[in-house]
Design a protein around this motif. Structure first.
Motif, PDB file in Angstrom:
ATOM      1  N   ILE A 116      -6.662  21.471  -1.755  1.00  9.57           N
ATOM      2  CA  ILE A 116      -6.361  20.081  -1.487  1.00  9.57           C
ATOM      3  C   ILE A 116      -6.776  19.829   0.007  1.00  9.57           C
ATOM      4  O   ILE A 116      -7.247  18.515   0.059  1.00  9.57           O
ATOM      5  N   ALA A 117      -7.123  20.754   0.930  1.00  6.43           N
ATOM      6  CA  ALA A 117      -7.320  20.119   2.308  1.00  6.43           C
ATOM      7  C   ALA A 117      -8.850  19.682   2.066  1.00  6.43           C
ATOM      8  O   ALA A 117      -9.488  18.992   2.677  1.00  6.43           O
ATOM      9  N   GLU A 118      -9.893  20.586   1.474  1.00  4.89           N
ATOM     10  CA  GLU A 118     -10.880  20.154   1.272  1.00  4.89           C
ATOM     11  C   GLU A 118     -11.339  18.709   0.297  1.00  4.89           C
ATOM     12  O   GLU A 118     -11.918  18.113   0.783  1.00  4.89           O
ATOM     13  N   ARG A 119     -10.443  18.533  -0.697  1.00  6.91           N
ATOM     14  CA  ARG A 119     -10.534  17.394  -1.494  1.00  6.91           C
ATOM     15  C   ARG A 119     -10.147  16.329  -0.533  1.00  6.91           C
ATOM     16  O   ARG A 119     -10.601  15.240  -0.673  1.00  6.91           O
ATOM     17  N   LEU A 120      -9.159  16.458   0.357  1.00  8.36           N
ATOM     18  CA  LEU A 120      -8.609  15.260   1.204  1.00  8.36           C
ATOM     19  C   LEU A 120      -9.638  14.963   2.177  1.00  8.36           C
ATOM     20  O   LEU A 120     -10.091  13.974   2.515  1.00  8.36           O
ATOM     21  N   SER A 121     -10.486  16.239   2.514  1.00  4.37           N
ATOM     22  CA  SER A 121     -11.262  15.851   3.661  1.00  4.37           C
ATOM     23  C   SER A 121     -12.634  15.231   3.022  1.00  4.37           C
ATOM     24  O   SER A 121     -13.169  14.024   3.783  1.00  4.37           O
ATOM     25  N   VAL A 122     -13.016  15.355   1.884  1.00  2.00           N
ATOM     26  CA  VAL A 122     -14.063  14.628   1.176  1.00  2.00           C
ATOM     27  C   VAL A 122     -13.707  13.255   0.840  1.00  2.00           C
ATOM     28  O   VAL A 122     -14.496  12.552   0.997  1.00  2.00           O
ATOM     29  N   ARG A 123     -12.203  13.108   0.497  1.00  2.00           N
ATOM     30  CA  ARG A 123     -11.902  11.889   0.223  1.00  2.00           C
ATOM     31  C   ARG A 123     -12.004  11.048   1.664  1.00  2.00           C
ATOM     32  O   ARG A 123     -12.667   9.589   1.484  1.00  2.00           O
ATOM     33  N   ASN A 124     -11.715  11.614   2.679  1.00  2.00           N
ATOM     34  CA  ASN A 124     -11.674  10.752   3.724  1.00  2.00           C
ATOM     35  C   ASN A 124     -13.055  10.330   4.267  1.00  2.00           C
ATOM     36  O   ASN A 124     -13.407   9.444   4.731  1.00  2.00           O
TER      37      ASN A 124
ATOM     38  N   LEU B  79       0.911  -1.120  -0.005  1.00  2.00           N
ATOM     39  CA  LEU B  79      -0.112   0.011  -0.033  1.00  2.00           C
ATOM     40  C   LEU B  79       0.857   0.975  -0.021  1.00  2.00           C
ATOM     41  O   LEU B  79       1.788   1.168   0.832  1.00  2.00           O
ATOM     42  N   ASP B  80       0.522   2.046  -0.976  1.00  2.00           N
ATOM     43  CA  ASP B  80       1.390   3.489  -0.997  1.00  2.00           C
ATOM     44  C   ASP B  80       2.696   3.331  -1.304  1.00  2.00           C
ATOM     45  O   ASP B  80       3.284   4.448  -0.997  1.00  2.00           O
ATOM     46  N   VAL B  81       3.329   2.383  -1.766  1.00  2.00           N
ATOM     47  CA  VAL B  81       4.723   2.267  -2.144  1.00  2.00           C
ATOM     48  C   VAL B  81       5.196   3.284  -3.098  1.00  2.00           C
ATOM     49  O   VAL B  81       6.078   4.060  -3.033  1.00  2.00           O
ATOM     50  N   ALA B  82       4.430   3.037  -4.094  1.00  2.00           N
ATOM     51  CA  ALA B  82       4.803   4.206  -5.323  1.00  2.00           C
ATOM     52  C   ALA B  82       4.547   5.558  -5.072  1.00  2.00           C
ATOM     53  O   ALA B  82       5.299   6.529  -5.357  1.00  2.00           O
ATOM     54  N   ASP B  83       3.404   5.876  -4.009  1.00  2.00           N
ATOM     55  CA  ASP B  83       3.226   7.197  -3.405  1.00  2.00           C
ATOM     56  C   ASP B  83       4.430   7.586  -2.842  1.00  2.00           C
ATOM     57  O   ASP B  83       5.079   8.814  -3.022  1.00  2.00           O
ATOM     58  N   GLY B  84       4.985   6.606  -1.723  1.00  2.00           N
ATOM     59  CA  GLY B  84       6.185   7.155  -1.105  1.00  2.00           C
ATOM     60  C   GLY B  84       7.249   7.491  -2.001  1.00  2.00           C
ATOM     61  O   GLY B  84       8.172   8.442  -1.675  1.00  2.00           O
ATOM     62  N   TYR B  85       7.440   6.675  -3.091  1.00  2.00           N
ATOM     63  CA  TYR B  85       8.705   6.810  -3.946  1.00  2.00           C
ATOM     64  C   TYR B  85       8.536   8.307  -4.717  1.00  2.00           C
ATOM     65  O   TYR B  85       9.512   9.010  -4.761  1.00  2.00           O
TER      66      TYR B  85
ATOM     67  N   GLY C 221       5.544  22.201  -3.519  1.00  2.00           N
ATOM     68  CA  GLY C 221       5.619  22.988  -4.664  1.00  2.00           C
ATOM     69  C   GLY C 221       5.721  22.197  -5.861  1.00  2.00           C
ATOM     70  O   GLY C 221       5.918  22.820  -6.924  1.00  2.00           O
ATOM     71  N   VAL C 222       5.114  21.024  -5.840  1.00  2.00           N
ATOM     72  CA  VAL C 222       4.888  20.139  -6.844  1.00  2.00           C
ATOM     73  C   VAL C 222       3.573  20.440  -7.527  1.00  2.00           C
ATOM     74  O   VAL C 222       2.676  20.567  -6.881  1.00  2.00           O
ATOM     75  N   VAL C 223       3.465  20.609  -8.960  1.00  2.00           N
ATOM     76  CA  VAL C 223       2.275  20.896  -9.337  1.00  2.00           C
ATOM     77  C   VAL C 223       1.646  19.503  -9.682  1.00  2.00           C
ATOM     78  O   VAL C 223       2.286  18.580 -10.261  1.00  2.00           O
ATOM     79  N   VAL C 224       0.166  19.337  -9.313  1.00  2.00           N
ATOM     80  CA  VAL C 224      -0.342  18.115  -9.342  1.00  2.00           C
ATOM     81  C   VAL C 224      -1.568  18.183 -10.078  1.00  2.00           C
ATOM     82  O   VAL C 224      -2.541  19.056  -9.754  1.00  2.00           O
ATOM     83  N   LEU C 225      -1.757  17.233 -10.971  1.00  2.00           N
ATOM     84  CA  LEU C 225      -3.122  17.167 -11.768  1.00  2.00           C
ATOM     85  C   LEU C 225      -3.516  15.841 -11.562  1.00  2.00           C
ATOM     86  O   LEU C 225      -2.752  14.663 -11.459  1.00  2.00           O
ATOM     87  N   ASP C 226      -4.668  15.660 -11.434  1.00  2.00           N
ATOM     88  CA  ASP C 226      -5.629  14.432 -11.664  1.00  2.00           C
ATOM     89  C   ASP C 226      -5.605  13.969 -13.189  1.00  2.00           C
ATOM     90  O   ASP C 226      -5.743  14.670 -14.050  1.00  2.00           O
ATOM     91  N   PRO C 227      -5.978  12.700 -13.586  1.00  2.00           N
ATOM     92  CA  PRO C 227      -6.017  12.337 -14.941  1.00  2.00           C
ATOM     93  C   PRO C 227      -7.404  13.063 -15.760  1.00  2.00           C
ATOM     94  O   PRO C 227      -7.244  12.768 -16.904  1.00  2.00           O
ATOM     95  N   ARG C 228      -8.086  13.673 -14.860  1.00  2.00           N
ATOM     96  CA  ARG C 228      -9.118  14.438 -15.692  1.00  2.00           C
ATOM     97  C   ARG C 228      -8.972  15.758 -15.665  1.00  2.00           C
ATOM     98  O   ARG C 228      -9.768  16.460 -16.398  1.00  2.00           O
TER      99      ARG C 228
ATOM    100  N   THR D 104      -1.464  12.009 -10.737  1.00  2.00           N
ATOM    101  CA  THR D 104      -2.122  11.148  -9.759  1.00  2.00           C
ATOM    102  C   THR D 104      -3.609  11.305  -9.423  1.00  2.00           C
ATOM    103  O   THR D 104      -3.942  12.595  -9.463  1.00  2.00           O
ATOM    104  N   GLN D 105      -4.435  10.184  -9.398  1.00  2.00           N
ATOM    105  CA  GLN D 105      -5.669  10.436  -8.829  1.00  2.00           C
ATOM    106  C   GLN D 105      -5.587  10.069  -7.365  1.00  2.00           C
ATOM    107  O   GLN D 105      -6.740  10.273  -6.744  1.00  2.00           O
ATOM    108  N   ASP D 106      -4.468   9.882  -6.782  1.00  2.00           N
ATOM    109  CA  ASP D 106      -4.495   9.830  -5.177  1.00  2.00           C
ATOM    110  C   ASP D 106      -4.531  10.986  -4.570  1.00  2.00           C
ATOM    111  O   ASP D 106      -3.307  11.735  -4.415  1.00  2.00           O
ATOM    112  N   ILE D 107      -5.365  11.288  -3.889  1.00  2.00           N
ATOM    113  CA  ILE D 107      -5.570  12.532  -3.119  1.00  2.00           C
ATOM    114  C   ILE D 107      -4.494  12.773  -1.952  1.00  2.00           C
ATOM    115  O   ILE D 107      -3.855  13.474  -1.754  1.00  2.00           O
ATOM    116  N   PRO D 108      -4.475  11.699  -1.365  1.00  2.00           N
ATOM    117  CA  PRO D 108      -3.092  11.697  -0.016  1.00  2.00           C
ATOM    118  C   PRO D 108      -1.971  12.098  -0.840  1.00  2.00           C
ATOM    119  O   PRO D 108      -1.169  12.637  -0.055  1.00  2.00           O
ATOM    120  N   LEU D 109      -1.526  11.377  -1.693  1.00  2.00           N
ATOM    121  CA  LEU D 109      -0.139  11.751  -2.508  1.00  2.00           C
ATOM    122  C   LEU D 109      -0.346  13.233  -2.945  1.00  2.00           C
ATOM    123  O   LEU D 109       0.678  14.005  -2.437  1.00  2.00           O
TER     124      LEU D 109
END
Length: 151
Positions: free
Chosen positions: A102-110, A54-60, A86-93, A73-78
């Protein structure tokens, strides 16, 4: 600058868009997965196969990426780990994860995860459409252009 791809669940059309962008803009792109990936040979494209778990790729990706990189990534915790770096993050959509959302997205995901864990059927995302592909391509182009101008 590098593009990091959480490749375990990356849709094929997104992968193809990323490969073309990497070649066109000469940006090194790293696909990280816990399975073997077959990609076209290129001096700009590499793969990293991490161990199962679990989350090995995310950790890398979280430990290897740097400010000014772009991650897909579509992984919100990542995404929640990458955005503050400072990394720009896009989901596949094509949705941009930012300091503002990000805080709101993580809260909804959780919250949704808690519902699923308690047995509530929440359904899944809709299938990946042509419109999703176009939105991703437009967002990727916009963010890469912005990052390249900032360099």
């Amino acid at each position: 600058m590098k593009i990091w791809v959480d490749a375990d669940a990356c849709p094929g059309p997104v992968r193809d868009i990323l490969l073309r962008a990497s070649q066109r803009l000469h940006i090194p792109t790293v696909f990280v997965a816990n399975k073997r990936l077959t990609l076209p040979r290129s001096e700009l494209v590499s793969t990293v196969q991490v161990g199962a778990g679990l989350d090995v790729a995310d950790g890398y990706i979280a430990s290897s990426s740097e400010s000014g990189d772009l991650a897909v990534t579509q992984d919100i915790p990542l995404a929640a780990l990458l955005v503050p770096k400072g990394v720009v993050v896009l989901d596949p959509r094509g949705e941009l994860f930012s300091e503002e959302n990000i805080a709101e997205r993580l809260s909804v995901r959780n919250f949704m995860q808690e519902l699923r864990d308690s047995g509530v059927m929440t359904g899944g995302p809709s299938g990946f459409s042509a419109q999703d592909r176009q939105q991703f391509a437009a967002s990727l182009d916009r963010e890469l252009t912005r990052l390249l101008k900032a360099r």
